[in-house]
Write a protein that holds these residues in place. Sequence first.
Motif, short mmCIF file in Angstrom:
data_model
loop_
_atom_site.label_atom_id
_atom_site.label_comp_id
_atom_site.label_asym_id
_atom_site.label_seq_id
_atom_site.Cartn_x
_atom_site.Cartn_y
_atom_site.Cartn_z
N ASP A 34 22.84 33.76 32.20
CA ASP A 34 24.19 34.12 31.76
C ASP A 34 25.16 34.15 32.93
N LEU A 35 24.73 34.63 34.07
CA LEU A 35 25.58 34.64 35.26
C LEU A 35 26.00 33.22 35.63
N GLU A 38 28.62 32.07 32.99
CA GLU A 38 29.82 32.89 32.79
C GLU A 38 30.99 32.37 33.62
N ARG A 41 35.65 35.90 35.69
CA ARG A 41 35.33 36.53 36.97
C ARG A 41 34.84 37.96 36.81
N ARG A 43 33.44 39.44 34.19
CA ARG A 43 32.12 39.48 33.56
C ARG A 43 31.04 39.02 34.54
N ARG A 44 31.34 38.00 35.35
CA ARG A 44 30.40 37.54 36.37
C ARG A 44 30.09 38.68 37.34
N TRP A 48 26.49 40.33 37.99
CA TRP A 48 25.93 40.34 39.33
C TRP A 48 25.64 41.78 39.78
N ALA A 63 26.55 33.37 44.08
CA ALA A 63 27.12 34.05 42.91
C ALA A 63 28.64 33.91 42.82
N PHE A 64 29.32 33.84 43.97
CA PHE A 64 30.78 33.87 43.97
C PHE A 64 31.37 32.77 44.83
N ASP A 69 36.03 37.65 45.79
CA ASP A 69 34.94 38.18 44.97
C ASP A 69 33.75 38.54 45.83
#
Length: 86
Positions: A34-35, A38, A41, A43-44, A48, A63-64, A69
């Motif tokens: 899901d990450l 997604e 931002r 929700r990510r 995380w 992740a970012f 972020d």
Amino acid sequence: MDFDDQLRRYFATADLAAISPDALQAGIEQMRVDLGLEADRARRFALWSLLYMLGAGPDLDIAFKDPADRDAARDFMALVDRAAPD
């Protein structure tokens, strides 16, 4: 995103102590999927953050994409680490 709602979504319970090791791994894998999918931002970041607290957060560079972020994630990590008992 409410913490308890996320636990129920991925682990079928809001009680961390009630999650079996297999269910924990399955939920973490679903969260990672899901990450990756997604686009929002906030929700990510929430996904995380939960992964990080479970010891399964991917590296910040993965992740970012946005440096802001990544900085926010570093701040979150510092806050969580300071709050952890010695």
